[in-house]
Write an enzyme that holds these catalytic residues in place. Structure first.
Site, mmCIF file in Angstrom:
data_model
loop_
_atom_site.group_PDB
_atom_site.id
_atom_site.type_symbol
_atom_site.label_atom_id
_atom_site.label_comp_id
_atom_site.label_asym_id
_atom_site.label_seq_id
_atom_site.Cartn_x
_atom_site.Cartn_y
_atom_site.Cartn_z
ATOM 1 N N GLY A 9 75.594 12.764 63.999
ATOM 2 C CA GLY A 9 76.275 13.629 64.962
ATOM 3 C C GLY A 9 77.770 13.363 64.987
ATOM 4 C CB ALA A 17 65.323 12.635 65.182
ATOM 5 C CE1 TYR A 48 62.221 14.624 61.257
ATOM 6 C CE2 TYR A 48 60.993 16.395 60.195
ATOM 7 C CZ TYR A 48 61.850 15.961 61.184
ATOM 8 O OH TYR A 48 62.328 16.857 62.110
ATOM 9 N NE ARG A 74 61.077 24.672 53.543
ATOM 10 C CZ ARG A 74 60.102 24.510 52.659
ATOM 11 N NH1 ARG A 74 59.036 25.281 52.689
ATOM 12 N NH2 ARG A 74 60.174 23.580 51.727
ATOM 13 N NE ARG A 121 64.310 18.524 48.954
ATOM 14 C CZ ARG A 121 65.101 18.602 50.023
ATOM 15 N NH1 ARG A 121 66.323 18.100 49.971
ATOM 16 N NH2 ARG A 121 64.690 19.164 51.141
ATOM 17 N N GLY A 158 57.398 15.370 49.446
ATOM 18 C CA GLY A 158 57.259 15.572 50.886
ATOM 19 C C GLY A 158 57.529 16.993 51.325
HETATM 20 N N1 LIG Z 1 67.223 20.957 61.852
HETATM 21 C C1 LIG Z 1 65.984 21.413 61.832
HETATM 22 O O1 LIG Z 1 65.678 22.388 61.138
HETATM 23 C C2 LIG Z 1 64.910 20.766 62.678
HETATM 24 C C3 LIG Z 1 63.615 21.288 62.608
HETATM 25 C C4 LIG Z 1 62.619 20.712 63.383
HETATM 26 C C5 LIG Z 1 62.918 19.667 64.230
HETATM 27 N N2 LIG Z 1 64.178 19.162 64.280
HETATM 28 C C6 LIG Z 1 64.436 18.052 65.193
HETATM 29 O O2 LIG Z 1 65.492 18.423 66.066
HETATM 30 C C7 LIG Z 1 66.240 17.258 66.410
HETATM 31 C C8 LIG Z 1 67.705 17.477 66.079
HETATM 32 O O3 LIG Z 1 67.839 17.681 64.669
HETATM 33 P P1 LIG Z 1 69.216 18.103 64.002
HETATM 34 O O4 LIG Z 1 68.910 18.969 62.845
HETATM 35 O O5 LIG Z 1 70.140 18.574 65.046
HETATM 36 O O6 LIG Z 1 69.677 16.709 63.399
HETATM 37 P P2 LIG Z 1 71.010 15.858 63.661
HETATM 38 O O7 LIG Z 1 70.977 14.753 62.649
HETATM 39 O O8 LIG Z 1 72.202 16.751 63.684
HETATM 40 O O9 LIG Z 1 70.800 15.311 65.115
HETATM 41 C C9 LIG Z 1 70.238 14.056 65.401
HETATM 42 C C10 LIG Z 1 71.190 13.326 66.331
HETATM 43 O O10 LIG Z 1 70.594 12.074 66.702
HETATM 44 C C11 LIG Z 1 71.586 11.053 66.602
HETATM 45 N N3 LIG Z 1 70.889 9.788 66.376
HETATM 46 C C12 LIG Z 1 70.284 9.368 65.227
HETATM 47 N N4 LIG Z 1 69.719 8.162 65.429
HETATM 48 C C13 LIG Z 1 69.966 7.818 66.731
HETATM 49 C C14 LIG Z 1 69.620 6.699 67.524
HETATM 50 N N5 LIG Z 1 68.905 5.679 67.016
HETATM 51 N N6 LIG Z 1 70.028 6.679 68.817
HETATM 52 C C15 LIG Z 1 70.757 7.697 69.339
HETATM 53 N N7 LIG Z 1 71.123 8.788 68.616
HETATM 54 C C16 LIG Z 1 70.722 8.845 67.327
HETATM 55 C C17 LIG Z 1 72.468 11.487 65.439
HETATM 56 O O11 LIG Z 1 73.737 10.880 65.441
HETATM 57 C C18 LIG Z 1 72.542 13.002 65.680
HETATM 58 O O12 LIG Z 1 73.589 13.336 66.551
HETATM 59 C C19 LIG Z 1 65.596 16.097 65.655
HETATM 60 O O13 LIG Z 1 64.686 15.471 66.506
HETATM 61 C C20 LIG Z 1 64.886 16.781 64.526
HETATM 62 O O14 LIG Z 1 63.819 16.011 64.048
HETATM 63 C C21 LIG Z 1 65.178 19.681 63.521
#
Ligand SMILES: NC(=O)c1ccc[n+]([C@@H]2O[C@H](COP(=O)([O-])OP(=O)(O)OC[C@H]3O[C@@H](n4cnc5c(N)ncnc54)[C@H](O)[C@@H]3O)[C@@H](O)[C@H]2O)c1
Length: 307
Positions: free
Chosen positions: A36, A74, A141, A209, A266, A268
């Site tokens: 982030g 995450a 994941y 997707r 890839r 997974g």
């Molecule tokens: N992007 C997608 O298509 C998608 C699809 C399904 C689910 N998700 C879920 O949505 C959520 C957000 O995903 P995203 O795409 O915005 O990813 P992202 O990587 O932009 O967001 C994750 C955030 O969590 C922070 N983070 C990581 N480890 C951390 C920790 N240990 N403590 C505190 N903060 C931490 C990161 O810095 C980041 O800001 C996640 O849980 C992801 O699994 C995303």
């Protein structure tokens, strides 16, 4: 309401924060900025550099006393989880348990959990896939997200912590991050095309997707504040779009002229997934509003405006 949003500096979480702020809520973000960016965080929200696994998280709960905990932090990359499943589970499973425990201990009313409809079902027998299909993860994941969901539901049964689980399709839109190997598909394609760099399509490009626009996902998180108690919801469009089609659409939007390169499958990766979100329509009153071409145009505009 007082909301704690984990991962609120990330791609999806920062849009959730924007939507909560716009609805008049008080928002505190917890993020390590691993992926982030503090610049993503709405100025009206407070932001703490805290790891969801760390002991310092308790002081945050004790001081802020969130009414709702919205969990988006995450390790969100399938390839990274394949390379290091233990590190993935440390954040995605143990971090979630730590949050659940503190949410129950400090009297939060509700826990909203960002899960994955794109990965949790594996390659389901039928598409569009409903929430009744069994979780059959193909990657560490997805397995970690499935495990975390079990903990979320257990905390509801045993500690009366209400929850809503949102299983997103493939989320895309502004603030997606671009990382060459583990980045998100639309971000990699759009940013490379705008620089006229070669683009590689993995597998045969016919994998499909459910591409859902990020502001629509944020709206589901607003709806989940008042609805969807104890429920699991697919958040998607019900439409499958192939990677080859995304290439074509983005190439047209960005005037890209090169032919795509071809890469291997890839590990997974899922071949075909799209989501039936009629339960979210019924219980949350949620429907996607941004059509794919419009969303891709907005995403390309975002990458165009970046240095
Ligand atoms: N992007 C997608 O298509 C998608 C699809 C399904 C689910 N998700 C879920 O949505 C959520 C957000 O995903 P995203 O795409 O915005 O990813 P992202 O990587 O932009 O967001 C994750 C955030 O969590 C922070 N983070 C990581 N480890 C951390 C920790 N240990 N403590 C505190 N903060 C931490 C990161 O810095 C980041 O800001 C996640 O849980 C992801 O699994 C995303």
């Amino acid at each position: 309401m007082r909301m704690l949003v984990t991962g609120g500096a990330g791609f999806i979480g920062s849009h959730v924060v924007d939507a909560y702020v716009a609805a008049g809520h008080e928002v505190l973000v917890v993020d390590t900025f691993a992926t982030g960016d503090p610049n993503n965080v709405n100025r009206a929200a407070e932001c703490r550099h805290v790891d969801i696994r760390g002991p310092e998280l308790e002081a945050v709960f004790a001081a802020f006393r969130p009414e709702v905990v919205n969990h988006h932090a995450a390790q969100a990359s399938v390839p990274i989880s394949v390379n290091d499943p233990v590190a993935d589970a440390s954040i995605n499973v143990l971090g979630t348990i730590n949050l659940l425990q503190l949410s129950a201990r400090y009297g939060a009313r509700k826990f909203i959990f960002a899960s994955t409809g794109g990965a949790i079902y594996g390659d389901p027998a039928e598409v569009p896939c409903t929430e009744d299909a069994p979780p059959l993860p193909l990657s560490p994941y997805a397995a970690a997200k499935a495990a975390a969901e079990v903990y979320v539901a257990m905390f509801h049964r045993t500690y009366e912590l209400d929850f809503t689980i949102l299983r997103y399709g493939n989320v895309y839109g502004p603030r997606m991050h671009f990382r060459a190997q583990e980045g998100l598909l639309v971000a990699i394609f759009a940013s490379k095309m705008l620089r006229s760099e070669p683009v590689t399509i993995d597998w045969n490009g016919e994998q499909s997707r459910d591409f859902v626009y990020v502001e629509d996902c944020a709206a589901a998180n607003v709806a989940a504040l008042e609805h969807g108690s104890g429920g699991v919801y697919n958040i998607g469009t019900g439409l499958g779009t192939t990677v080859n089609r995304i290439f074509e659409l983005l190439a047209a939007i960005t005037n890209y002229r090169l032919e795509p390169g071809r890469g291997p499958k890839r590990q997974g990766d899922v071949f075909r997934i799209y989501l039936d979100a009629s339960r979210a329509a019924r219980d949350l009153g949620w429907r996607p509003t941004v059509a794919l071409e419009e969303g891709l145009r907005r995403t390309a505009d975002f990458f165009r405006s970046r240095p």
